[in-house]
Design a protein around this motif. Structure first.
Motif, PDB file in Angstrom:
ATOM      1  N   GLN A 224      12.584  14.986  -6.423  1.00 34.29           N
ATOM      2  CA  GLN A 224      12.460  13.850  -7.524  1.00 34.29           C
ATOM      3  C   GLN A 224      10.975  13.216  -7.378  1.00 34.29           C
ATOM      4  OE1 GLN A 224      15.338  11.269  -8.132  1.00 34.29           O
ATOM      5  NE2 GLN A 224      14.241   9.885  -9.579  1.00 34.29           N
ATOM      6  N   ILE A 225      10.528  12.819  -6.044  1.00 35.82           N
ATOM      7  CA  ILE A 225       9.266  12.430  -5.697  1.00 35.82           C
ATOM      8  C   ILE A 225       8.109  13.496  -6.111  1.00 35.82           C
ATOM      9  CG2 ILE A 225       7.717  11.392  -3.897  1.00 35.82           C
ATOM     10  CD1 ILE A 225      10.331  10.241  -2.454  1.00 35.82           C
TER      11      ILE A 225
ATOM     12  N   VAL B  41       3.175   4.724 -10.253  1.00 38.89           N
ATOM     13  CA  VAL B  41       2.671   5.359  -8.798  1.00 38.89           C
ATOM     14  C   VAL B  41       2.438   6.888  -8.995  1.00 38.89           C
ATOM     15  CG1 VAL B  41       3.557   3.732  -7.322  1.00 38.89           C
ATOM     16  CG2 VAL B  41       5.076   5.720  -8.023  1.00 38.89           C
ATOM     17  N   PHE B  42       2.949   7.360 -10.038  1.00 41.83           N
ATOM     18  CA  PHE B  42       2.869   8.523 -10.247  1.00 41.83           C
ATOM     19  C   PHE B  42       1.746   9.314 -11.390  1.00 41.83           C
ATOM     20  CE2 PHE B  42       7.403   8.587  -8.971  1.00 41.83           C
ATOM     21  CZ  PHE B  42       7.386   9.395  -7.733  1.00 41.83           C
TER      22      PHE B  42
ATOM     23  N   ASN C 258       0.913  -1.144  -0.043  1.00 44.24           N
ATOM     24  CA  ASN C 258       0.009  -0.151   0.099  1.00 44.24           C
ATOM     25  C   ASN C 258       0.662   1.153  -0.124  1.00 44.24           C
ATOM     26  OD1 ASN C 258      -1.911   2.045   2.110  1.00 44.24           O
ATOM     27  ND2 ASN C 258      -2.709   1.214   0.228  1.00 44.24           N
ATOM     28  N   PHE C 259       1.939   1.295   0.889  1.00 42.70           N
ATOM     29  CA  PHE C 259       2.831   2.462   0.860  1.00 42.70           C
ATOM     30  C   PHE C 259       3.384   2.637  -0.592  1.00 42.70           C
ATOM     31  CE2 PHE C 259       4.482   1.528   5.444  1.00 42.70           C
ATOM     32  CZ  PHE C 259       3.130   2.313   5.897  1.00 42.70           C
ATOM     33  N   LEU C 260       3.989   1.560  -1.397  1.00 42.30           N
ATOM     34  CA  LEU C 260       4.282   1.619  -2.717  1.00 42.30           C
ATOM     35  C   LEU C 260       3.173   2.401  -3.712  1.00 42.30           C
ATOM     36  CD1 LEU C 260       6.502  -1.496  -2.815  1.00 42.30           C
ATOM     37  CD2 LEU C 260       7.130   0.945  -2.574  1.00 42.30           C
ATOM     38  N   GLN C 261       2.087   1.712  -3.496  1.00 42.24           N
ATOM     39  CA  GLN C 261       0.807   2.244  -4.551  1.00 42.24           C
ATOM     40  C   GLN C 261       0.594   3.629  -4.228  1.00 42.24           C
ATOM     41  OE1 GLN C 261      -2.174  -0.744  -2.760  1.00 42.24           O
ATOM     42  NE2 GLN C 261      -3.030  -0.356  -4.714  1.00 42.24           N
ATOM     43  N   ASP C 262       0.684   4.201  -2.951  1.00 45.73           N
ATOM     44  CA  ASP C 262       0.500   5.434  -2.371  1.00 45.73           C
ATOM     45  C   ASP C 262       1.633   6.509  -2.342  1.00 45.73           C
ATOM     46  OD1 ASP C 262      -2.191   4.707  -2.686  1.00 45.73           O
ATOM     47  OD2 ASP C 262      -2.527   4.484  -0.518  1.00 45.73           O
TER      48      ASP C 262
END
Length: 254
Positions: free
Chosen positions: A169-170, A233-234, A139-143
């Motif tokens: 970058q994020i 994810v972006f 879920n962390f990776l999804q969000d």
């Protein structure tokens, strides 16, 4: 998929967890007020533990189910601890800190479910912890993008630094440099953790086992999508489609 006898206690637990998580996450209430509300939830748990009648309507059904099923209180307090941490802590120095958060934010749910199933097997609890922590990591990776907009980054800071991935970058959704390498490391670690707990899906019988097997397949499906495009994810957050659900159910049955 839940057996009928478990639907009311699971609903009460979900209502507690969902409402507490919303206090920590939703709206524009100042941090101090959020923590005050979560402290009030702790007070309601204290009332239940003392055998008193809770005052918050969320806790009436929960108190009844706690007493009916002799549900331990520690998992509820762990969840509140994690929700409060979301208000106060927005960065994680290393993976150990992330896993400590998972221990309180995700693992209690699996342990509560096993308690309701009447399963006290220590190995099963360990399997459950692995599955729940893995699902939290997924879920962390999804969000990643969603959490960043809330000024939260759950990716370990030391690993971001090692891969030369900055917050700038994020923020820009920039997947150049070592972004893919960094993401593949996160994905593989979550996959191994999910696989470590997967035997539980075959050891639990009936609808409970089926539900868990489908859940595990769901985690695997999201990881596969992330691995195919670590930058999604972006721009196209990976989610489960109707086709995915049909495949997961078929694989869960057989």
């Amino acid at each position: 998929m839940l057996p009928k006898r478990l639907r009311r206690p699971v609903e009460a637990i979900y209502r507690f967890a969902r409402s507490a998580d919303d206090i920590a996450d939703e709206g524009d209430v100042p941090a101090e007020a959020r923590l005050t509300q979560l402290a009030a939830y702790h007070s309601e748990l204290d009332r239940i533990e003392r055998g008193e009648t809770p005052t918050d309507p969320v806790f009436g059904p929960l108190a009844a189910e706690i007493r009916a099923h002799a549900i331990p209180m520690a998992p509820f307090r762990d969840l509140l601890s994690a929700f409060a941490q979301d208000v106060e802590k927005t960065r994680y120095a290393n993976f150990g800190e992330v896993m400590d958060y998972c221990r309180r934010s995700a693992n209690p749910v699996g342990r509560l479910m096993l308690h309701l199933y009447g399963d006290r097997d220590a190995r099963h609890l360990a399997y459950s912890d692995a599955i729940c922590s893995s699902l939290q990591l997924i879920n962390f990776l999804q969000d990643i993008a969603i959490d960043y907009r809330k000024d939260r980054i759950y990716l370990p800071q030391d690993e971001l630094t090692a891969h030369h991935v900055s917050e700038t970058q994020i923020a820009a959704g920039d997947t150049r440099g070592l972004w893919h390498t960094m993401m593949h490391r996160q994905i593989e670690r979550a996959r191994k953790l999910l696989q470590a707990g997967a035997p539980l899906g075959r050891q639990l019988k009936g609808r409970v086992g089926l539900e868990l097997r489908v859940t595990i397949r769901g985690g695997e499906t999201i990881l596969r999508k992330l691995h195919t495009d670590p930058g999604c994810v972006f721009h196209d957050r990976p989610v489960l489609t109707k086709k995915d659900w049909l495949f997961m159910l078929a694989r869960g049955i057989y």
